[in-house]
Design an enzyme around this catalytic site. Structure first.
Site, PDB file in Angstrom:
ATOM      1  N   GLY A 164       0.795  -1.220   0.000  1.00 49.11           N
ATOM      2  CA  GLY A 164       0.000   0.000   0.000  1.00 49.11           C
ATOM      3  C   GLY A 164       0.826   1.267   0.000  1.00 49.11           C
ATOM      4  O   GLY A 164       0.297   2.333   0.249  1.00 49.11           O
ATOM      5  N   ILE A 203       9.702   0.079 -12.216  1.00 49.96           N
ATOM      6  CA  ILE A 203       8.967  -0.055 -13.487  1.00 49.96           C
ATOM      7  C   ILE A 203       8.252   1.266 -13.776  1.00 49.96           C
ATOM      8  O   ILE A 203       7.494   1.758 -12.948  1.00 49.96           O
ATOM      9  CB  ILE A 203       7.930  -1.200 -13.398  1.00 49.96           C
ATOM     10  CG1 ILE A 203       8.580  -2.506 -12.921  1.00 49.96           C
ATOM     11  CG2 ILE A 203       7.204  -1.387 -14.724  1.00 49.96           C
ATOM     12  CD1 ILE A 203       9.463  -3.176 -13.928  1.00 49.96           C
ATOM     13  N   HIS A 208      -1.809  -1.319 -13.098  1.00 52.82           N
ATOM     14  CA  HIS A 208      -2.033  -2.219 -11.963  1.00 52.82           C
ATOM     15  C   HIS A 208      -3.128  -3.202 -12.376  1.00 52.82           C
ATOM     16  O   HIS A 208      -4.275  -2.818 -12.575  1.00 52.82           O
ATOM     17  CB  HIS A 208      -2.470  -1.416 -10.729  1.00 52.82           C
ATOM     18  CG  HIS A 208      -2.905  -2.263  -9.567  1.00 52.82           C
ATOM     19  ND1 HIS A 208      -2.360  -2.133  -8.312  1.00 52.82           N
ATOM     20  CD2 HIS A 208      -3.821  -3.253  -9.468  1.00 52.82           C
ATOM     21  CE1 HIS A 208      -2.934  -3.003  -7.502  1.00 52.82           C
ATOM     22  NE2 HIS A 208      -3.828  -3.688  -8.177  1.00 52.82           N
ATOM     23  N   LYS A 237      -7.390   3.479  -4.633  1.00 51.73           N
ATOM     24  CA  LYS A 237      -8.006   3.285  -5.940  1.00 51.73           C
ATOM     25  C   LYS A 237      -9.260   4.134  -6.056  1.00 51.73           C
ATOM     26  O   LYS A 237      -9.969   4.331  -5.068  1.00 51.73           O
ATOM     27  CB  LYS A 237      -8.349   1.795  -6.121  1.00 51.73           C
ATOM     28  CG  LYS A 237      -7.102   0.913  -6.181  1.00 51.73           C
ATOM     29  CD  LYS A 237      -7.425  -0.548  -5.971  1.00 51.73           C
ATOM     30  CE  LYS A 237      -6.138  -1.357  -5.877  1.00 51.73           C
ATOM     31  NZ  LYS A 237      -6.381  -2.703  -5.289  1.00 51.73           N
ATOM     32  N   GLU A 288       2.429  -8.266  -5.246  1.00 56.03           N
ATOM     33  CA  GLU A 288       2.140  -8.849  -3.944  1.00 56.03           C
ATOM     34  C   GLU A 288       0.836  -9.618  -4.010  1.00 56.03           C
ATOM     35  O   GLU A 288       0.093  -9.517  -4.987  1.00 56.03           O
ATOM     36  CB  GLU A 288       2.100  -7.783  -2.843  1.00 56.03           C
ATOM     37  CG  GLU A 288       1.347  -6.518  -3.168  1.00 56.03           C
ATOM     38  CD  GLU A 288       1.656  -5.402  -2.157  1.00 56.03           C
ATOM     39  OE1 GLU A 288       0.796  -5.180  -1.311  1.00 56.03           O
ATOM     40  OE2 GLU A 288       2.722  -4.768  -2.217  1.00 56.03           O
ATOM     41  N   ASN A 290      -2.744 -10.236  -1.937  1.00 61.07           N
ATOM     42  CA  ASN A 290      -3.617  -9.770  -0.865  1.00 61.07           C
ATOM     43  C   ASN A 290      -4.470 -10.931  -0.382  1.00 61.07           C
ATOM     44  O   ASN A 290      -5.059 -11.652  -1.182  1.00 61.07           O
ATOM     45  CB  ASN A 290      -4.505  -8.631  -1.350  1.00 61.07           C
ATOM     46  CG  ASN A 290      -3.673  -7.468  -1.859  1.00 61.07           C
ATOM     47  OD1 ASN A 290      -2.620  -7.162  -1.309  1.00 61.07           O
ATOM     48  ND2 ASN A 290      -4.121  -6.843  -2.925  1.00 61.07           N
ATOM     49  N   ARG A 292      -7.232 -10.947   1.482  1.00 65.06           N
ATOM     50  CA  ARG A 292      -8.553 -10.524   1.966  1.00 65.06           C
ATOM     51  C   ARG A 292      -9.550 -10.429   0.794  1.00 65.06           C
ATOM     52  O   ARG A 292      -9.153 -10.472  -0.356  1.00 65.06           O
ATOM     53  CB  ARG A 292      -8.430  -9.132   2.584  1.00 65.06           C
ATOM     54  CG  ARG A 292      -7.882  -8.144   1.559  1.00 65.06           C
ATOM     55  CD  ARG A 292      -7.819  -6.723   2.041  1.00 65.06           C
ATOM     56  NE  ARG A 292      -7.543  -5.805   0.943  1.00 65.06           N
ATOM     57  CZ  ARG A 292      -6.324  -5.492   0.488  1.00 65.06           C
ATOM     58  NH1 ARG A 292      -5.244  -6.039   1.032  1.00 65.06           N
ATOM     59  NH2 ARG A 292      -6.173  -4.653  -0.516  1.00 65.06           N
ATOM     60  N   ARG A 338     -15.525   4.578  -6.673  1.00 68.52           N
ATOM     61  CA  ARG A 338     -15.618   4.772  -5.222  1.00 68.52           C
ATOM     62  C   ARG A 338     -16.067   6.197  -4.942  1.00 68.52           C
ATOM     63  O   ARG A 338     -15.417   7.150  -5.379  1.00 68.52           O
ATOM     64  CB  ARG A 338     -14.259   4.521  -4.558  1.00 68.52           C
ATOM     65  CG  ARG A 338     -13.729   3.122  -4.787  1.00 68.52           C
ATOM     66  CD  ARG A 338     -12.499   2.877  -3.928  1.00 68.52           C
ATOM     67  NE  ARG A 338     -11.870   1.606  -4.250  1.00 68.52           N
ATOM     68  CZ  ARG A 338     -10.904   1.067  -3.522  1.00 68.52           C
ATOM     69  NH1 ARG A 338     -10.444   1.700  -2.447  1.00 68.52           N
ATOM     70  NH2 ARG A 338     -10.383  -0.103  -3.873  1.00 68.52           N
TER      71      ARG A 338
HETATM   72  C1  MV4 Z   1       6.395  -0.776  -7.780  1.00 67.44           C
HETATM   73  C2  MV4 Z   1       6.226   0.230  -8.741  1.00 67.44           C
HETATM   74  C3  MV4 Z   1       7.141   0.287  -9.778  1.00 67.44           C
HETATM   75  N1  MV4 Z   1       8.172  -0.588  -9.824  1.00 67.44           N
HETATM   76  N2  MV4 Z   1       7.434  -1.618  -7.870  1.00 67.44           N
HETATM   77  C4  MV4 Z   1       2.750   0.594  -4.938  1.00 67.44           C
HETATM   78  C5  MV4 Z   1       2.254  -0.026  -3.681  1.00 67.44           C
HETATM   79  C6  MV4 Z   1       2.922  -1.337  -3.544  1.00 67.44           C
HETATM   80  N3  MV4 Z   1       1.927  -2.365  -3.667  1.00 67.44           N
HETATM   81  C7  MV4 Z   1       3.924  -1.405  -4.635  1.00 67.44           C
HETATM   82  N4  MV4 Z   1       3.748  -0.253  -5.473  1.00 67.44           N
HETATM   83  C8  MV4 Z   1       4.523  -0.047  -6.577  1.00 67.44           C
HETATM   84  N5  MV4 Z   1       5.567  -0.907  -6.743  1.00 67.44           N
HETATM   85  C9  MV4 Z   1       8.285  -1.514  -8.875  1.00 67.44           C
HETATM   86  N6  MV4 Z   1       9.328  -2.352  -8.933  1.00 67.44           N
HETATM   87  C10 MV4 Z   1       5.149   1.106  -8.607  1.00 67.44           C
HETATM   88  C11 MV4 Z   1       4.309   0.981  -7.513  1.00 67.44           C
HETATM   89  C12 MV4 Z   1       3.251   1.954  -7.443  1.00 67.44           C
HETATM   90  C13 MV4 Z   1       1.934   1.611  -7.720  1.00 67.44           C
HETATM   91  C14 MV4 Z   1       1.555   0.322  -8.024  1.00 67.44           C
HETATM   92  C15 MV4 Z   1       0.252   0.003  -8.306  1.00 67.44           C
HETATM   93  C16 MV4 Z   1      -0.738   0.989  -8.265  1.00 67.44           C
HETATM   94  C17 MV4 Z   1      -0.383   2.273  -7.962  1.00 67.44           C
HETATM   95  C18 MV4 Z   1       0.931   2.598  -7.678  1.00 67.44           C
HETATM   96  C19 MV4 Z   1       1.268   3.924  -7.380  1.00 67.44           C
HETATM   97  C20 MV4 Z   1       2.561   4.246  -7.100  1.00 67.44           C
HETATM   98  C21 MV4 Z   1       3.545   3.261  -7.130  1.00 67.44           C
END
Ligand code: MV4
Length: 453
Positions: A164, A203, A208, A237, A288, A290, A292, A338
């Site tokens: 998160g 990245i 997402h 979100k 990751e 989740n 839930r 939402r």
């Molecule tokens: C990342 C990424 C880019 N590259 N990992 C956001 C929360 C956590 N679950 C991991 N996240 C991210 N990991 C790598 N290697 C970008 C994010 C990220 C993100 C991911 C999904 C939805 C929204 C986001 C907003 C900012 C950063």
């Protein structure tokens, strides 16, 4: 069989769970804080137990009080909903020790997946694509800097117990690394009481995409397709849809198979979600898992026809999955938005208060999951989400038209909401084209709040 379920949550998800129980002939117990004595979940459940004062720490997060309420009312199971204690392995373990069925995976599975660094290694071993990154936990800046250099900049530094977005920092180059690392680590210590970090290549502009999983206790695992959750702000979100406009049938199959491998590698049981980042070139990576039921589960329910909360309860009571993979067919297009009590013009500042006039839309292809009613006082202590508006139509274009029509009907007086802001998203050319990534809101917020015309 489960005869009585205590719902360790509040708001619309508590109401959603109560409804599933009622349809299944299962008795319900609500727990509520003193701020929630007039809340809908408190009123709708068969029984309700006050578990403490308004702050979550003293009520919805207080394990002993929730377990006591379970014992006193003779409930055999706890549904944790989302947020609060839903991914707390200690709570799941206490339930196990008390002989209470926790509706979710076992405490050990929650703990293993809760450590994102460990989860990464589990997935890599199962040939689920992971983002190039560190393999061992990192505690020191110097070790981190060496690993970052070998991964290649830009990198993202993450807390092992994070998720998160907390305890997460990007470093564009070697220069920035130590500052980013130390800030992320300090945040991790504050938020999780743990300084274990890991590093991944960063990245750029991904989407997402998450896959819904159902797994029973007999080794049967199915996926219910994906949700595209790229429209988000500060890790909250705003809009989720199924299917994703970015997935071809071939890519869906590939990612679905990876999601199944992921769930099996984790020995997963119950409903769960595999989160992926999807690059513009079609490469995808596990982020990751989740453990839930998620806020956005209704879009999956609508394109599959499967009631996810009922399936969770059936799985927890030891039944086999009601569906096999080949029974799962995706049909049409569902979008959820939402509705939050907040003011987008004032940097999305929360706007609790009394709901005066209220009209929520209905009709074919429209679903509202909400726990507000006319005269209800939204307390300032909890999440600002007050309703989910979900639509279904044959295709994305028609679903968007239906969403705009429905948003246009919404009347919520007395508080500020993001309804007009949401309406603007569904008018925005980038959203309409489907060509969006996780930076959509960041890139277009000024247009969406009407600062640029
Ligand atoms: C990342 C990424 C880019 N590259 N990992 C956001 C929360 C956590 N679950 C991991 N996240 C991210 N990991 C790598 N290697 C970008 C994010 C990220 C993100 C991911 C999904 C939805 C929204 C986001 C907003 C900012 C950063």
């Amino acid at each position: 069989m489960i005869k009585k379920i205590l719902i360790a949550n509040r708001g619309e998800i508590a109401v959603r769970i109560i409804r599933a129980c009622r349809e299944m002939g299962i008795a319900t117990v609500a727990v509520y804080s003193t701020a929630d004595d007039q809340a809908l979940h408190t009123k709708l459940a068969d029984e309700a137990v006050c578990i403490g004062p308004a702050p979550s720490q003293e009520s919805y997060l207080n394990m002993e009080r929730i377990l006591s309420a379970t014992m006193i009312t003779g409930a055999d199971a706890i549904h944790p909903g989302f947020g609060f204690l839903s991914e707390n392995s200690k709570f799941a373990e206490l339930c196990e020790q008390c002989g209470i069925t926790f509706i979710g995976p076992g405490s050990k599975v929650i703990a293993r997946l809760g450590n994102k660094q460990e989860a990464r290694n589990t997935m890599a071993a199962a040939k689920v694509p992971v983002i190039p990154g560190s393999k061992e936990p990192i505690y020191e800046v110097r070790t981190g800097a060496e690993i970052a250099a070998s991964i290649g900049y830009p990198v993202i530094i993450k807390a092992a117990l994070g998720g998160g977005g907390k305890g997460m920092r990007v470093a564009q180059n070697e220069e920035e690394f130590s500052r980013s690392f130390l800030t992320a680590q300090k945040e991790a210590q504050m938020a999780f009481g743990d300084q274990t970090m890991y590093i991944e290549h960063f990245i750029q502009e991904p989407r997402h995409i998450e896959f819904q999983i159902l797994a029973d206790s007999y080794g049967n695992v199915i996926h219910l397709g994906e949700r595209d959750c790229s429209v988000q702000r500060n890790h909250q979100k705003l809009i989720e849809e199924a299917p994703s406009p970015a997935l071809s049938e071939k890519l869906r199959e590939k990612m679905g198979e990876a999601a199944l491998r992921a769930a099996k590698a984790a020995h997963y049981v119950n409903a769960g979600t595999i989160e992926f980042l999807l690059e513009k070139n079609g490469n995808f990576y596990f982020m990751e898992m989740n453990t839930r039921i998620q806020v956005e589960h209704p879009v999956t329910e609508w394109v599959t026809g499967i009631d996810l909360v009922k399936e969770q309860i059936r799985i927890a009571s030891g039944q086999k999955l009601s569906y096999r993979q080949k029974d799962v067919r995706l049909s049409g297009h569902a979008i959820e938005c939402r509705i939050n009590a907040e003011n987008p013009q004032k940097n999305f500042r929360p706007s609790p208060g009394i709901v005066k006039d209220l009209y929520l839309p209905g009709g074919k292809g429209i679903r509202i999951d909400s726990a507000i009613y006319s005269g209800y006082a939204i307390p300032p202590y909890y999440d600002s989400m007050v309703a989910k508006l979900i639509v279904w139509a044959k295709n994305r274009t028609e679903a968007i038209a239906k969403m705009q029509s429905a948003l246009g009907e919404v009347i919520i007086e007395g508080i500020d909401t993001n309804v007009d802001y949401q309406y603007e998203i569904f008018n925005h050319p980038a959203y309409l084209s489907g060509e969006i990534d996780i930076e959509f809101i960041e890139k277009f917020n000024r247009e969406l709040i009407g600062e640029i015309v």
